[in-house]
Design an enzyme around this catalytic site. Structure first.
Site, PDB file in Angstrom:
ATOM      1  N   GLY A  59      -3.037   3.745  -3.372  1.00  0.00           N
ATOM      2  CA  GLY A  59      -3.575   4.738  -4.291  1.00  0.00           C
ATOM      3  C   GLY A  59      -5.046   5.051  -4.149  1.00  0.00           C
ATOM      4  O   GLY A  59      -5.710   4.705  -3.172  1.00  0.00           O
ATOM      5  N   ASN A  72      -3.515   2.304   7.251  1.00  0.00           N
ATOM      6  CA  ASN A  72      -2.638   2.831   6.201  1.00  0.00           C
ATOM      7  C   ASN A  72      -3.492   3.200   4.997  1.00  0.00           C
ATOM      8  O   ASN A  72      -3.696   2.393   4.098  1.00  0.00           O
ATOM      9  CB  ASN A  72      -1.574   1.793   5.805  1.00  0.00           C
ATOM     10  CG  ASN A  72      -0.686   2.298   4.681  1.00  0.00           C
ATOM     11  OD1 ASN A  72      -0.653   3.491   4.383  1.00  0.00           O
ATOM     12  ND2 ASN A  72       0.040   1.397   4.043  1.00  0.00           N
ATOM     13  N   HIS A 129      -6.899  -2.350   9.286  1.00  0.00           N
ATOM     14  CA  HIS A 129      -6.291  -3.644   8.972  1.00  0.00           C
ATOM     15  C   HIS A 129      -6.485  -4.635  10.111  1.00  0.00           C
ATOM     16  O   HIS A 129      -5.715  -4.624  11.078  1.00  0.00           O
ATOM     17  CB  HIS A 129      -4.798  -3.478   8.683  1.00  0.00           C
ATOM     18  CG  HIS A 129      -4.509  -2.833   7.381  1.00  0.00           C
ATOM     19  ND1 HIS A 129      -4.259  -3.542   6.227  1.00  0.00           N
ATOM     20  CD2 HIS A 129      -4.470  -1.520   7.026  1.00  0.00           C
ATOM     21  CE1 HIS A 129      -4.058  -2.701   5.220  1.00  0.00           C
ATOM     22  NE2 HIS A 129      -4.186  -1.470   5.685  1.00  0.00           N
ATOM     23  N   CYS A 147      -9.553  -2.021   3.795  1.00  0.00           N
ATOM     24  CA  CYS A 147      -8.804  -0.828   3.369  1.00  0.00           C
ATOM     25  C   CYS A 147      -9.215  -0.386   1.959  1.00  0.00           C
ATOM     26  O   CYS A 147     -10.312   0.103   1.768  1.00  0.00           O
ATOM     27  CB  CYS A 147      -7.309  -1.067   3.506  1.00  0.00           C
ATOM     28  SG  CYS A 147      -6.347   0.462   3.575  1.00  0.00           S
ATOM     29  N   LEU A 148      -8.356  -0.569   0.942  1.00  0.00           N
ATOM     30  CA  LEU A 148      -8.761  -0.229  -0.419  1.00  0.00           C
ATOM     31  C   LEU A 148      -9.992  -1.034  -0.825  1.00  0.00           C
ATOM     32  O   LEU A 148     -10.881  -0.531  -1.517  1.00  0.00           O
ATOM     33  CB  LEU A 148      -7.617  -0.470  -1.405  1.00  0.00           C
ATOM     34  CG  LEU A 148      -7.908  -0.096  -2.872  1.00  0.00           C
ATOM     35  CD1 LEU A 148      -8.088   1.404  -3.032  1.00  0.00           C
ATOM     36  CD2 LEU A 148      -6.801  -0.596  -3.796  1.00  0.00           C
ATOM     37  N   GLY A 192      -4.960   6.848   2.524  1.00  0.00           N
ATOM     38  CA  GLY A 192      -4.997   8.279   2.251  1.00  0.00           C
ATOM     39  C   GLY A 192      -6.314   8.742   1.664  1.00  0.00           C
ATOM     40  O   GLY A 192      -6.466   9.916   1.324  1.00  0.00           O
ATOM     41  N   TYR A 193      -7.274   7.815   1.545  1.00  0.00           N
ATOM     42  CA  TYR A 193      -8.607   8.135   1.024  1.00  0.00           C
ATOM     43  C   TYR A 193      -9.650   7.610   2.017  1.00  0.00           C
ATOM     44  O   TYR A 193      -9.390   6.664   2.769  1.00  0.00           O
ATOM     45  CB  TYR A 193      -8.828   7.513  -0.357  1.00  0.00           C
ATOM     46  CG  TYR A 193      -7.987   8.156  -1.427  1.00  0.00           C
ATOM     47  CD1 TYR A 193      -8.510   9.136  -2.267  1.00  0.00           C
ATOM     48  CD2 TYR A 193      -6.647   7.794  -1.591  1.00  0.00           C
ATOM     49  CE1 TYR A 193      -7.720   9.737  -3.242  1.00  0.00           C
ATOM     50  CE2 TYR A 193      -5.862   8.400  -2.558  1.00  0.00           C
ATOM     51  CZ  TYR A 193      -6.406   9.374  -3.380  1.00  0.00           C
ATOM     52  OH  TYR A 193      -5.617   9.978  -4.334  1.00  0.00           O
ATOM     53  N   GLN A 250     -13.015   0.758   0.344  1.00  0.00           N
ATOM     54  CA  GLN A 250     -13.348   1.909  -0.508  1.00  0.00           C
ATOM     55  C   GLN A 250     -13.982   1.465  -1.816  1.00  0.00           C
ATOM     56  O   GLN A 250     -14.946   2.080  -2.295  1.00  0.00           O
ATOM     57  CB  GLN A 250     -12.080   2.726  -0.763  1.00  0.00           C
ATOM     58  CG  GLN A 250     -11.467   3.320   0.496  1.00  0.00           C
ATOM     59  CD  GLN A 250     -10.019   3.721   0.300  1.00  0.00           C
ATOM     60  OE1 GLN A 250      -9.512   3.783  -0.813  1.00  0.00           O
ATOM     61  NE2 GLN A 250      -9.323   3.992   1.398  1.00  0.00           N
ATOM     62  N   GLU A 262      -5.771  -7.663  10.110  1.00  0.00           N
ATOM     63  CA  GLU A 262      -4.626  -8.585  10.154  1.00  0.00           C
ATOM     64  C   GLU A 262      -3.411  -7.951  10.817  1.00  0.00           C
ATOM     65  O   GLU A 262      -2.392  -8.621  11.009  1.00  0.00           O
ATOM     66  CB  GLU A 262      -4.266  -9.047   8.738  1.00  0.00           C
ATOM     67  CG  GLU A 262      -3.400  -8.099   7.934  1.00  0.00           C
ATOM     68  CD  GLU A 262      -4.116  -6.857   7.447  1.00  0.00           C
ATOM     69  OE1 GLU A 262      -3.443  -5.952   6.923  1.00  0.00           O
ATOM     70  OE2 GLU A 262      -5.350  -6.789   7.569  1.00  0.00           O
ATOM     71  N   GLY A 270      -4.618  -2.131  -0.656  1.00  0.00           N
ATOM     72  CA  GLY A 270      -3.803  -1.780  -1.811  1.00  0.00           C
ATOM     73  C   GLY A 270      -3.511  -0.295  -1.822  1.00  0.00           C
ATOM     74  O   GLY A 270      -4.056   0.463  -1.014  1.00  0.00           O
ATOM     75  N   SER A 274       0.816  -1.216   0.000  1.00  0.00           N
ATOM     76  CA  SER A 274       0.000   0.000   0.000  1.00  0.00           C
ATOM     77  C   SER A 274       0.851   1.268   0.000  1.00  0.00           C
ATOM     78  O   SER A 274       0.325   2.357  -0.232  1.00  0.00           O
ATOM     79  CB  SER A 274      -0.943   0.005   1.210  1.00  0.00           C
ATOM     80  OG  SER A 274      -1.901  -1.018   1.112  1.00  0.00           O
TER      81      SER A 274
END
Length: 365
Positions: free
Chosen positions: A221, A288, A331, A246-247, A290-291, A250, A333, A219, A45
């Protein structure tokens, strides 16, 4: 050897070179973890990013064989206050400097990481560059300002082919957007028959695997840079039990009709408090990202907010009971971080079991 970190706002930090003697551009972010620098370095990530560690001493327990979260690091640079080049730990096999050199990642030590963190918190994430060259600062800053950030990180870090980790339990398709090994460990230790697939897998390809459930991994971005994944998830929603991390959280939100936005400086570290709304319990989580999913966009989607971040009130968990799907922004995990939220993997397997039970009952009636 001297190294420099330059930021798009004109800041120049001079320190000692760490790792590769090279030049690398990236988005400068900070991580508040007290330990776990090896897992941070190897977390996919962080692809395209230069990470500032807020904890002042890094490298003191070295690098070992077992704590990698990916086959190789994808991080673009590493910034520390003080680097320990004589680690002490019985598992240590190499130093931080040796790892960075092996993968040609530049780093810098001996800079004011507190100042950098305060600057990022005030201005937001900044584009930057680490270099060991003597190029004039004005020239490098101009280069930073006209260089765009990466938009193809997921394609860089995802597996290129399907592979499996056999087990005797339910079959779970793990869609790899930059998955950490910790997710695979949590599934396999629960006996799951895991099939890992690339980020651009289609819904029809997943159906051919005949899974009992689908897990969307973390992941790097902007989730909107992976439109093919959004279409795939939208096509599968309601067909299989689904869990996003996480990603993956989103992307699940976007596929459900919600929206995401870039955060000012994001959440990165192993010490973020999250409140579970149904129980009122607070968990310390590893994060972790940023979105974030925007609260106002949830209305009318069928999604329900399940968790919120106590530091800033952002959404940390969602579920859609009608379509047997849920997700978290953090996360469970860990790696690095607390294991308070590992129960979410059990909830996913319980959802799979209840769905299989309901399907079996439907076939007999």
């Amino acid at each position: 050897m001297r190294a420099r970190l330059l930021l798009e706002d004109g800041t120049e930090c001079v320190g000692t070179a760490l790792g590769a003697a090279s030049e690398q551009f990236g988005e400068v972010v900070f991580n508040t973890g007290l330990t776990g620098y090896q897992e941070v370095l190897s977390d996919p990530s962080y692809c395209g990013q230069i990470v500032v560690m807020t904890y002042p001493l890094i490298g003191n327990y070295g690098i070992n064989r077992d704590d990698f979260e990916a086959v190789r690091p994808f991080i673009h640079g590493f910034v520390v206050r003080e680097h320990c080049d004589l680690p002490s730990n019985w598992r240590s096999a190499s130093t931080l400097d040796e790892l960075l050199r092996e993968y040609e990642i530049p780093g810098i030590a001996g800079v004011d990481t507190r100042m950098l963190t305060r600057k990022i918190r005030h201005h937001g994430t900044l584009r930057g560059l680490i270099t060991t060259a003597d190029t004039p600062a004005d020239e490098l800053i101009h280069q930073i300002r006209r260089t765009p950030l990466l938009t193809d990180q997921v394609s860089r870090v995802s597996t290129k082919s399907v592979f499996s980790c056999p087990g005797n339990g339910p079959r779970v398709v793990l869609v790899d957007f930059g998955s950490k090994h910790g997710i695979l460990r949590e599934l396999t230790k629960r006996g799951c028959d895991v099939v890992v697939v690339p980020y651009d897998v289609t819904a029809e390809e997943i159906r051919r695997i005949r899974p009992d459930g689908v897990l969307l991994s973390n992941g790097p971005g902007d989730p909107k840079d992976v439109p093919e994944a959004i279409h795939m998830i939208r096509d599968l929603l309601g067909e299989y039990p689904l869990f996003g991390i996480c990603l993956g959280h989103q992307l699940f939100a976007l596929a459900s009709g919600a929206n995401t936005e870039k955060m000012k400086f994001g959440h990165r570290g192993g010490n973020h408090p999250v409140k579970e709304l149904t129980s009122g319990r607070t968990y310390i989580t590893s994060q972790n990202h940023g979105y974030a999913v925007t609260s106002e966009s949830i209305v009318g989607t069928g999604l329900e907010i399940t968790h919120i971040a106590l530091n800033d009130g952002t959404i940390e968990g969602l579920r859609d009971l009608n379509r047997r799907a849920f997700s978290v922004q953090y996360h469970p995990e860990a790696a690095p971080g607390p294991y308070d939220s590992g129960y979410l993997f059990d909830q996913f397997l319980e959802l799979i079991a209840s769905t299989k039970g309901a399907n079996a009952y439907a076939k007999t009636t």
